[in-house]
Design a protein around this motif. Sequence first.
Motif, PDB file in Angstrom:
ATOM      1  N   GLY A   1      41.907  63.186  10.386  1.00  0.00           N
ATOM      2  CA  GLY A   1      42.796  62.538  11.331  1.00  0.00           C
ATOM      3  C   GLY A   1      43.592  63.566  12.084  1.00  0.00           C
ATOM      4  N   GLY A   2      44.708  63.130  12.638  1.00  0.00           N
ATOM      5  CA  GLY A   2      45.551  64.039  13.403  1.00  0.00           C
ATOM      6  C   GLY A   2      46.236  63.312  14.535  1.00  0.00           C
ATOM      7  N   SER A   3      46.854  64.079  15.416  1.00  0.00           N
ATOM      8  CA  SER A   3      47.633  63.507  16.512  1.00  0.00           C
ATOM      9  C   SER A   3      47.492  64.334  17.776  1.00  0.00           C
ATOM     10  CB  SER A   3      49.134  63.495  16.174  1.00  0.00           C
ATOM     11  OG  SER A   3      49.406  62.681  15.068  1.00  0.00           O
ATOM     12  N   VAL A   4      47.387  63.634  18.902  1.00  0.00           N
ATOM     13  CA  VAL A   4      47.588  64.275  20.197  1.00  0.00           C
ATOM     14  C   VAL A   4      48.962  63.823  20.677  1.00  0.00           C
ATOM     15  CG1 VAL A   4      46.858  64.412  22.606  1.00  0.00           C
ATOM     16  CG2 VAL A   4      45.151  64.311  20.774  1.00  0.00           C
ATOM     17  N   ILE A   5      49.852  64.770  20.854  1.00  0.00           N
ATOM     18  CA  ILE A   5      51.212  64.442  21.298  1.00  0.00           C
ATOM     19  C   ILE A   5      51.402  65.045  22.684  1.00  0.00           C
ATOM     20  CG2 ILE A   5      53.669  64.541  20.753  1.00  0.00           C
ATOM     21  CD1 ILE A   5      52.893  65.087  17.846  1.00  0.00           C
ATOM     22  N   TYR A   6      51.852  64.221  23.604  1.00  0.00           N
ATOM     23  CA  TYR A   6      52.065  64.687  24.971  1.00  0.00           C
ATOM     24  C   TYR A   6      53.538  64.516  25.297  1.00  0.00           C
ATOM     25  CZ  TYR A   6      51.209  65.553  29.898  1.00  0.00           C
ATOM     26  OH  TYR A   6      51.200  66.098  31.156  1.00  0.00           O
ATOM     27  N   SER A   7      54.128  65.573  25.783  1.00  0.00           N
ATOM     28  CA  SER A   7      55.543  65.576  26.076  1.00  0.00           C
ATOM     29  C   SER A   7      55.693  65.856  27.564  1.00  0.00           C
ATOM     30  CB  SER A   7      56.152  66.681  25.200  1.00  0.00           C
ATOM     31  OG  SER A   7      57.493  66.878  25.478  1.00  0.00           O
ATOM     32  N   GLY A   8      56.157  64.859  28.310  1.00  0.00           N
ATOM     33  CA  GLY A   8      56.179  64.998  29.769  1.00  0.00           C
ATOM     34  C   GLY A   8      57.463  64.481  30.385  1.00  0.00           C
ATOM     35  N   GLN A   9      57.619  64.741  31.668  1.00  0.00           N
ATOM     36  CA  GLN A   9      58.851  64.456  32.395  1.00  0.00           C
ATOM     37  C   GLN A   9      58.580  63.678  33.663  1.00  0.00           C
ATOM     38  OE1 GLN A   9      61.165  67.034  30.166  1.00  0.00           O
ATOM     39  NE2 GLN A   9      61.988  66.611  32.193  1.00  0.00           N
ATOM     40  N   THR A  10      59.530  62.852  34.057  1.00  0.00           N
ATOM     41  CA  THR A  10      59.632  62.408  35.446  1.00  0.00           C
ATOM     42  C   THR A  10      61.044  62.793  35.857  1.00  0.00           C
ATOM     43  OG1 THR A  10      60.275  60.202  34.642  1.00  0.00           O
ATOM     44  CG2 THR A  10      58.004  60.477  35.340  1.00  0.00           C
ATOM     45  N   GLY A  11      61.173  63.925  36.539  1.00  0.00           N
ATOM     46  CA  GLY A  11      62.509  64.432  36.841  1.00  0.00           C
ATOM     47  C   GLY A  11      63.260  64.713  35.551  1.00  0.00           C
ATOM     48  N   ASP A  12      64.432  64.090  35.382  1.00  0.00           N
ATOM     49  CA  ASP A  12      65.233  64.343  34.178  1.00  0.00           C
ATOM     50  C   ASP A  12      64.860  63.435  33.015  1.00  0.00           C
ATOM     51  OD1 ASP A  12      66.677  66.236  35.516  1.00  0.00           O
ATOM     52  OD2 ASP A  12      68.250  64.829  36.142  1.00  0.00           O
ATOM     53  N   SER A  13      64.009  62.482  33.244  1.00  0.00           N
ATOM     54  CA  SER A  13      63.645  61.552  32.174  1.00  0.00           C
ATOM     55  C   SER A  13      62.479  62.114  31.382  1.00  0.00           C
ATOM     56  CB  SER A  13      63.247  60.195  32.748  1.00  0.00           C
ATOM     57  OG  SER A  13      64.320  59.627  33.452  1.00  0.00           O
ATOM     58  N   HIS A  14      62.602  62.048  30.059  1.00  0.00           N
ATOM     59  CA  HIS A  14      61.583  62.595  29.190  1.00  0.00           C
ATOM     60  C   HIS A  14      60.781  61.467  28.532  1.00  0.00           C
ATOM     61  CE1 HIS A  14      60.241  66.364  27.506  1.00  0.00           C
ATOM     62  NE2 HIS A  14      59.655  65.535  26.676  1.00  0.00           N
ATOM     63  N   HIS A  15      59.491  61.726  28.344  1.00  0.00           N
ATOM     64  CA  HIS A  15      58.626  60.711  27.749  1.00  0.00           C
ATOM     65  C   HIS A  15      57.699  61.380  26.745  1.00  0.00           C
ATOM     66  CE1 HIS A  15      60.012  58.403  31.203  1.00  0.00           C
ATOM     67  NE2 HIS A  15      59.542  59.361  31.988  1.00  0.00           N
ATOM     68  N   VAL A  16      57.525  60.754  25.584  1.00  0.00           N
ATOM     69  CA  VAL A  16      56.603  61.286  24.589  1.00  0.00           C
ATOM     70  C   VAL A  16      55.529  60.236  24.306  1.00  0.00           C
ATOM     71  CG1 VAL A  16      56.328  62.180  22.249  1.00  0.00           C
ATOM     72  CG2 VAL A  16      58.389  62.740  23.549  1.00  0.00           C
ATOM     73  N   ILE A  17      54.272  60.665  24.433  1.00  0.00           N
ATOM     74  CA  ILE A  17      53.120  59.796  24.184  1.00  0.00           C
ATOM     75  C   ILE A  17      52.403  60.361  22.963  1.00  0.00           C
ATOM     76  CG2 ILE A  17      50.961  58.888  25.128  1.00  0.00           C
ATOM     77  CD1 ILE A  17      51.991  59.675  27.936  1.00  0.00           C
ATOM     78  N   GLU A  18      52.119  59.512  21.977  1.00  0.00           N
ATOM     79  CA  GLU A  18      51.395  60.030  20.807  1.00  0.00           C
ATOM     80  C   GLU A  18      50.219  59.131  20.470  1.00  0.00           C
ATOM     81  OE1 GLU A  18      53.736  61.262  17.482  1.00  0.00           O
ATOM     82  OE2 GLU A  18      51.996  61.452  16.158  1.00  0.00           O
ATOM     83  N   TYR A  19      49.073  59.766  20.258  1.00  0.00           N
ATOM     84  CA  TYR A  19      47.876  59.049  19.800  1.00  0.00           C
ATOM     85  C   TYR A  19      47.500  59.660  18.457  1.00  0.00           C
ATOM     86  CZ  TYR A  19      43.125  57.188  19.653  1.00  0.00           C
ATOM     87  OH  TYR A  19      41.971  56.541  19.282  1.00  0.00           O
TER      88      TYR A  19
ATOM     89  N   GLY B   1      60.438  54.096  40.867  1.00  0.00           N
ATOM     90  CA  GLY B   1      59.612  54.834  39.906  1.00  0.00           C
ATOM     91  C   GLY B   1      58.294  55.275  40.524  1.00  0.00           C
ATOM     92  N   VAL B   2      57.667  54.382  41.287  1.00  0.00           N
ATOM     93  CA  VAL B   2      56.412  54.733  41.963  1.00  0.00           C
ATOM     94  C   VAL B   2      56.668  55.832  42.999  1.00  0.00           C
ATOM     95  CG1 VAL B   2      54.560  53.878  43.456  1.00  0.00           C
ATOM     96  CG2 VAL B   2      55.416  52.439  41.584  1.00  0.00           C
ATOM     97  N   GLU B   3      57.752  55.691  43.748  1.00  0.00           N
ATOM     98  CA  GLU B   3      58.112  56.692  44.767  1.00  0.00           C
ATOM     99  C   GLU B   3      58.208  58.082  44.130  1.00  0.00           C
ATOM    100  OE1 GLU B   3      62.204  56.348  45.965  1.00  0.00           O
ATOM    101  OE2 GLU B   3      61.858  57.326  47.900  1.00  0.00           O
ATOM    102  N   LYS B   4      58.900  58.161  43.004  1.00  0.00           N
ATOM    103  CA  LYS B   4      59.094  59.457  42.336  1.00  0.00           C
ATOM    104  C   LYS B   4      57.754  60.050  41.914  1.00  0.00           C
ATOM    105  CE  LYS B   4      62.527  61.318  39.159  1.00  0.00           C
ATOM    106  NZ  LYS B   4      63.709  60.923  38.360  1.00  0.00           N
ATOM    107  N   ALA B   5      56.880  59.202  41.370  1.00  0.00           N
ATOM    108  CA  ALA B   5      55.573  59.686  40.903  1.00  0.00           C
ATOM    109  C   ALA B   5      54.696  60.120  42.074  1.00  0.00           C
ATOM    110  CB  ALA B   5      54.878  58.598  40.078  1.00  0.00           C
ATOM    111  N   VAL B   6      54.710  59.365  43.144  1.00  0.00           N
ATOM    112  CA  VAL B   6      53.892  59.718  44.318  1.00  0.00           C
ATOM    113  C   VAL B   6      54.385  61.036  44.911  1.00  0.00           C
ATOM    114  CG1 VAL B   6      53.356  59.035  46.701  1.00  0.00           C
ATOM    115  CG2 VAL B   6      53.186  57.349  44.843  1.00  0.00           C
TER     116      VAL B   6
END
Lengths: 324, 324
Positions: free
Chosen positions: A249-267, B16-21
Motif C-alpha cells: 500500500g502507500g499514499s500519494v499526497i499532493y500539497s498545493g495552493q490557490t494563492g494563499d489558500s492551501h489544499h492537501v489531496i491524499e490517495y 474561484g474559477v477566475e483565480k484558477a484561469v
Amino acid sequence: MSIRIGILGYGNLGRGVEKAVCASDDMELTAVFTRRSPESVKTVSGAKVLSADALADMKDDIDVLVLCGGSATDLPVQTPKYASMFNVVDSFDTHANIPSHFAAVDAAAGAAGKVGVISCGWDPGMFSLARLYSHSVLPDGKDYTFWGRGVSQGHSDAIRRIEGVRDARQYTVPVEEALAQVRSGSNPELTTRQKHTRECYVVAEEGADKARIEKEIKEMPNYFADYDTTVTFISEEEMKASHNTLPHGGSVIYSGQTGDSHHVIEYSLKLDSNPEFTGSVIASVARAAYRMNREGMSGAKTMFDIAPKYLSPLDDAELRAHLL
Amino acid sequence: MSIRIGILGYGNLGRGVEKAVCASDDMELTAVFTRRSPESVKTVSGAKVLSADALADMKDDIDVLVLCGGSATDLPVQTPKYASMFNVVDSFDTHANIPSHFAAVDAAAGAAGKVGVISCGWDPGMFSLARLYSHSVLPDGKDYTFWGRGVSQGHSDAIRRIEGVRDARQYTVPVEEALAQVRSGSNPELTTRQKHTRECYVVAEEGADKARIEKEIKEMPNYFADYDTTVTFISEEEMKASHNTLPHGGSVIYSGQTGDSHHVIEYSLKLDSNPEFTGSVIASVARAAYRMNREGMSGAKTMFDIAPKYLSPLDDAELRAHLL
C-alpha cells in the motif's frame, strides 16, 4: 457476451488477474498460457492451461491478452509481439524505459488496429492517476509518494541472492514523521532516508556468518545503502508463520495552493494482497481496452488515456445515477 | 494559443474559477458575464465585466463558458441554453435531477456540436471519480463518503432564514469513531446520525429568543433533525474574526475484497477554500472540454467521460515521463 480474457504467465500476478476475471460477471477466462510445460501448471480456478505457442492460432478466441511477465526481460518482448495479434494489457514498471516501451507497443498495436495498455496496476497505475489529477487541478503544488508498509519483492529477492541466505522478506516502511510533515502542507524537502525505512527478515543457512550477511544487506547500493535498514534473523518456521502474505500500500499526497489558500489531496491504499489488488486493476483495464477497441480506438495507451467510465461494467446512465 | 474562457455568474465560485484561469498559462479570461448591472461588479483580476446579454454575439470569442450559477434555478436553464452556443462546464449538484439535466444538455450540445460537462467540482466530481475507480477495480465492496470538517453554505443559509438570526455558519463534522470503523475495513452499517455531527455558530438579533432559535435549528427537518447538532451563540465580531473562510473537505473510503483479502482505498481532501478548489477543478475540466471538442467530440459529458490526460496542460509524452 462475455469479454474473453487470456493470461500469459502464471505467477502471483497471473493468479491475481485470474481471481479478478473469475469474479467479474462480464468476463470469462479462456485459458492461462505458459512457457513452461502446460501439464506442470494447475490453475486455482480450474481454467485450462495451454502452451504460449498456441496463442498464434487463437486470435479469434481471445478479446484481451493480459501479460503477467516481468518488466526486465519478458514484457519488452512480449507486449509488442502480442499487441500485433490481440488487445493487450501489461504492468510494465521500469520507469526509465516507459517511453521506448510505449513506442514499441504503439507501433505494433497501431498497425494491427488493437489497443495495448501499458504500466497498469497501482504504481504505476492508480498512484499515477492520483498524481495526474492533482497536478491538473492544482498546478501550483508538489506530489509526494510513500510506499508501505508492505513487502517489496524486488528487495526480498536481492537479499536472497546473498551467500548464506535461505529466505528473506523485506518490508518498506514510510517514516511517520515525514508523512505528518507532508500532510500538514509544509512542503518539506525530504531525502530518500527521511521518507522510508527498510525492515529485513532473514533466514540464514546453518553456520552462515550473520554479521557478514547483515553488513552486505545494509551496504547494498541502490537497494539499501541510502536507507536506515534493520536486519532481523528469524527461523524458517517464523518466516512461514508470520511472513507468508504480500501486503502493501502507500499514499500519494499532493500539497498545493490557490494563492494563499492551501489544499492537501491524499490517495491511499491499504492492501492485504499486492498481487490480487494489482490483478484487479488490470482486469478492469482489460475491460476498458476491449470497449475502447470496439469503439474504434487503437495504439498504445496508459491509464491516463482511459476515460474512467470504460473501467466499469455499469453503463453510463447507471454510473451517473449511482456514483456521480 | 490560449483557451479563451468566459465566466457567467460572479459569486464565490465565479471568483474561484477566475483565480484558477488566471493562474493557468494555457488559458485566458475573456470576460466575466453577469445578469446584474455590469458596472456594479468589480473583478478581482481586473477582467472586464459584460452583461449576460452580450454572450449571444460572442460565439467566436469564447472557447468555453463556465456556468457559476446555482443548481436550483440557474443551471437547469443556463446550461442547456448556452450549450447550444459554447462548450460549457457547470457544477450542477442536485443529485436526483442529474439524469434530466444531462439529457437536456446532451440534446443542446449534441445539436450544436459542442461539449457540455455537468456536475464538476469535488462532490460531485473528484469524489465521484474516487467512487467509480474503486468500484471498477474492486466490484465486491462498499463506498463511504464523509464530508468535513467544513462549512456547508446550504445549511448556513437555512439557519439565516430563521427569525431573529442575523448571521450563521454551519460546520459539517465527520464522526471520528465512524471514520475509524470504516478505515478498519469492518464495513459497518451507519445511520446518518452516526456519520456526521453539525456545529452551528449563530449571531442573534438583539433581544431575540435564543432558546427558540436553538430549538428551531435542531428540529429543522432534512437539515438538522437527523443529526446531533450543537448551537453556539457568538458575537458579530467573533463571527468575523473566527469564521470568515470557507474550508471544507472529506473522504471517500472504499472497503473491498478479493476473496479473503481485504483492501481499503481512501481519497481525501483538506481544503482551505471550498470555492477556490472547486473553481480549480472546473478550470481543468474547461481545458478538457476544449480539447475534446477539438478532437471532434460533442454532447453532454461528466468527469466519468473524460480521459484524465485531457485535464492536464502537459502533453502525453511529458505525462508518461513525469507522472506515470
